[in-house]
Design a protein around this motif. Structure first.
Motif, PDB file in Angstrom:
ATOM      1  N   LEU A   1      27.674  26.748  12.989  1.00  0.00           N
ATOM      2  CA  LEU A   1      27.533  25.619  13.910  1.00  0.00           C
ATOM      3  C   LEU A   1      27.798  26.049  15.350  1.00  0.00           C
ATOM      4  O   LEU A   1      27.103  25.610  16.287  1.00  0.00           O
ATOM      5  CB  LEU A   1      28.484  24.495  13.494  1.00  0.00           C
TER       6      LEU A   1
ATOM      7  N   LYS B   1      24.744  27.557  16.707  1.00  0.00           N
ATOM      8  CA  LYS B   1      23.729  26.546  17.033  1.00  0.00           C
ATOM      9  C   LYS B   1      24.084  25.795  18.322  1.00  0.00           C
ATOM     10  O   LYS B   1      23.211  25.465  19.115  1.00  0.00           O
ATOM     11  CB  LYS B   1      23.570  25.564  15.869  1.00  0.00           C
ATOM     12  N   LEU B   2      25.380  25.554  18.506  1.00  0.00           N
ATOM     13  CA  LEU B   2      25.797  24.871  19.742  1.00  0.00           C
ATOM     14  C   LEU B   2      25.580  25.769  20.957  1.00  0.00           C
ATOM     15  O   LEU B   2      25.177  25.295  22.025  1.00  0.00           O
ATOM     16  CB  LEU B   2      27.273  24.462  19.642  1.00  0.00           C
TER      17      LEU B   2
ATOM     18  N   TRP C   1      36.702  19.106  17.951  1.00  0.00           N
ATOM     19  CA  TRP C   1      35.537  18.732  17.137  1.00  0.00           C
ATOM     20  C   TRP C   1      35.544  19.427  15.782  1.00  0.00           C
ATOM     21  O   TRP C   1      35.006  18.908  14.805  1.00  0.00           O
ATOM     22  CB  TRP C   1      34.217  18.910  17.895  1.00  0.00           C
TER      23      TRP C   1
ATOM     24  N   LEU D   1      35.214  17.445  12.348  1.00  0.00           N
ATOM     25  CA  LEU D   1      34.216  17.793  11.330  1.00  0.00           C
ATOM     26  C   LEU D   1      34.866  18.204  10.009  1.00  0.00           C
ATOM     27  O   LEU D   1      34.274  18.017   8.944  1.00  0.00           O
ATOM     28  CB  LEU D   1      33.324  18.929  11.830  1.00  0.00           C
TER      29      LEU D   1
ATOM     30  N   GLU E   1      24.139  21.290   4.462  1.00  0.00           N
ATOM     31  CA  GLU E   1      24.977  21.698   5.593  1.00  0.00           C
ATOM     32  C   GLU E   1      24.124  21.946   6.843  1.00  0.00           C
ATOM     33  O   GLU E   1      24.533  21.615   7.958  1.00  0.00           O
ATOM     34  CB  GLU E   1      25.768  22.965   5.223  1.00  0.00           C
ATOM     35  N   ASP E   2      22.959  22.537   6.646  1.00  0.00           N
ATOM     36  CA  ASP E   2      22.052  22.746   7.780  1.00  0.00           C
ATOM     37  C   ASP E   2      21.685  21.421   8.447  1.00  0.00           C
ATOM     38  O   ASP E   2      21.639  21.319   9.671  1.00  0.00           O
ATOM     39  CB  ASP E   2      20.768  23.450   7.320  1.00  0.00           C
TER      40      ASP E   2
ATOM     41  N   VAL F   1      23.434  18.666   8.445  1.00  0.00           N
ATOM     42  CA  VAL F   1      24.610  18.134   9.150  1.00  0.00           C
ATOM     43  C   VAL F   1      24.804  18.879  10.476  1.00  0.00           C
ATOM     44  O   VAL F   1      25.085  18.259  11.514  1.00  0.00           O
ATOM     45  CB  VAL F   1      25.869  18.249   8.265  1.00  0.00           C
ATOM     46  N   GLN F   2      24.638  20.186  10.445  1.00  0.00           N
ATOM     47  CA  GLN F   2      24.788  20.966  11.680  1.00  0.00           C
ATOM     48  C   GLN F   2      23.753  20.542  12.721  1.00  0.00           C
ATOM     49  O   GLN F   2      24.069  20.359  13.898  1.00  0.00           O
ATOM     50  CB  GLN F   2      24.639  22.456  11.377  1.00  0.00           C
ATOM     51  N   GLU F   3      22.544  20.373  12.256  1.00  0.00           N
ATOM     52  CA  GLU F   3      21.479  19.971  13.179  1.00  0.00           C
ATOM     53  C   GLU F   3      21.762  18.592  13.778  1.00  0.00           C
ATOM     54  O   GLU F   3      21.562  18.359  14.963  1.00  0.00           O
ATOM     55  CB  GLU F   3      20.147  19.955  12.429  1.00  0.00           C
TER      56      GLU F   3
ATOM     57  N   PHE G   1      24.688  17.280  14.150  1.00  0.00           N
ATOM     58  CA  PHE G   1      25.834  17.393  15.062  1.00  0.00           C
ATOM     59  C   PHE G   1      25.375  17.955  16.410  1.00  0.00           C
ATOM     60  O   PHE G   1      25.836  17.497  17.460  1.00  0.00           O
ATOM     61  CB  PHE G   1      26.924  18.275  14.446  1.00  0.00           C
ATOM     62  N   VAL G   2      24.481  18.927  16.386  1.00  0.00           N
ATOM     63  CA  VAL G   2      23.972  19.500  17.644  1.00  0.00           C
ATOM     64  C   VAL G   2      23.212  18.417  18.419  1.00  0.00           C
ATOM     65  O   VAL G   2      23.361  18.294  19.639  1.00  0.00           O
ATOM     66  CB  VAL G   2      23.050  20.707  17.359  1.00  0.00           C
TER      67      VAL G   2
ATOM     68  N   TRP H   1      25.726  16.290  19.955  1.00  0.00           N
ATOM     69  CA  TRP H   1      26.444  17.016  21.012  1.00  0.00           C
ATOM     70  C   TRP H   1      25.704  16.916  22.349  1.00  0.00           C
ATOM     71  O   TRP H   1      26.314  16.766  23.396  1.00  0.00           O
ATOM     72  CB  TRP H   1      26.580  18.484  20.593  1.00  0.00           C
ATOM     73  N   ARG H   2      24.375  16.973  22.276  1.00  0.00           N
ATOM     74  CA  ARG H   2      23.568  16.938  23.504  1.00  0.00           C
ATOM     75  C   ARG H   2      23.685  15.597  24.221  1.00  0.00           C
ATOM     76  O   ARG H   2      23.567  15.537  25.438  1.00  0.00           O
ATOM     77  CB  ARG H   2      22.093  17.174  23.163  1.00  0.00           C
TER      78      ARG H   2
END
Lengths: 163, 169
Positions: free
Chosen positions: A31, A34-35, B11, B15, B37-38, B40-42, B44-45, B48-49
């Motif tokens: 993660l 990715k961030l 964060w 998470l 999980e991918d 969820v990560q996507e 979250f990103v 985040w933006r």
């Protein structure tokens, strides 16, 4: 028979006894990556947004300059094309050369209004044509005036060509 | 207002608490734990933006997971179905973790969940394990609150029957 509130609570508690699986070991590492990518892209997008107005300004300036040049050319007197049917032939006043051969002066000494003297004319084709139209004497006069400046070239002829 | 996502530790703690539940929710559409999980990560990103404009981060991320999962399921539908056909059912990674003595209960719950209609299973997952309110679930699933409540009631009734048959209740 529908479940009562008490049944629902009891089943819910039973279900909650099992827990969702934990996250993978590398979840946060992945993660973070990715961030980081997202941050980098955000910076790039920001720079693009900054550059865009500058490019627009440059293009607008270029366009304005081109329009200014175009308008200047369009409205310049030499570029105007008369409309069909409205054209009036230009009247060109040609001073008589023979009469100007004798230079005249005004009483106060100002000769600015006097017609041009034949001796003042340059040795151009148009001036020779003009003199020819005036009179053969004027043409001869002009030829004499520029005799030392005129040069006639003839092609080289060999003996063989003559034979 | 304090920003719970101001620094990495914040964060990550957030998470650690919500991540497993989000992944469980994503498993409704994802083929395995890793794909979930991918997603969820996507999500979250994506959050985040735009986190400055988000009022309820948890609902926002759940909704993003749902939208991303549905989009992915549509585009990869054929591939996932092919993989599901060739894969052995016993090798499907578990949705839950449980101590050894509760292993049978875990399998029973997973089977009972799999037998529920998708919309009911979705509401149960969000209500039981994500601990969300009906209002939050309604927002995430774009469904009226009354419909969410009735789906939950029907789902629990079916689960109760299944679990009674297996003497877990």
């Amino acid at each position: 028979m529908k479940s009562s509130e008490r049944d629902i609570d009891m089943i819910t508690k039973e279900l909650r006894r099992i827990r969702p699986r934990d996250l993978s070991q590398n979840f946060f590492q992945s993660l973070e990556q990715k961030l980081d990518d997202a941050r980098t892209n955000a910076v790039d997008e920001g720079q693009t947004k900054t550059r865009r107005p500058i490019r627009i300004l440059q293009m607008a300036t270029g366009l304005a300059a081109m329009m200014l040049i175009g308008l200047t050319i369009w409205f310049s007197p030499t570029s105007r094309t008369p409309k069909v049917g409205t054209h009036e032939p230009r009247q060109v006043e040609v001073a008589p050369i023979a009469s100007t051969a004798t230079h005249t002066m005004s009483p106060n000494g100002d000769d600015s209004t006097a017609p041009p003297n034949i001796y003042d004319l340059l040795p151009t084709v148009s001036n020779y044509l003009r003199a020819m139209r005036e009179s053969p004497e004027a043409f001869d006069l002009l030829m004499e005036r520029h005799a030392d400046q005129l040069m006639v070239t003839t092609p080289e002829i060999t003996i063989d060509q003559l034979i | 207002m304090n920003d719970p996502f101001e620094n990495t530790a914040d964060w990550q703690a957030w998470l650690s608490r919500h991540g497993p539940r989000l992944v469980l929710f994503a498993r409704r559409w994802a083929h395995d734990h890793s794909d979930a999980e991918d997603l969820v990560q996507e999500a979250f990103v994506r959050f985040w933006r735009t986190r400055d404009q988000v009022r309820d981060p948890l609902s926002y991320i759940y909704k993003s997971v749902r939208n991303l999962a549905i989009d992915a399921a549509r585009s990869n539908g054929a591939r996932v179905r092919r993989e599901a056909l060739v894969s052995n059912e016993n090798e499907v990674s578990p949705l839950f973790q449980s101590p050894l003595e509760d292993e049978e209960r875990r399998r029973s719950v997973e089977l009972a969940l799999a037998e529920l209609p998708d919309k009911q299973a979705e509401v149960v997952t969000l209500k039981v394990w994500s601990l969300l309110s009906y209002a939050q679930i309604a927002e995430i699933t774009s469904t009226p609150i009354g419909t969410v409540a009735s789906r939950y009631r029907y789902a629990i009734e079916k689960l109760r029957r299944t679990m009674t048959e297996h003497d877990f209740v």
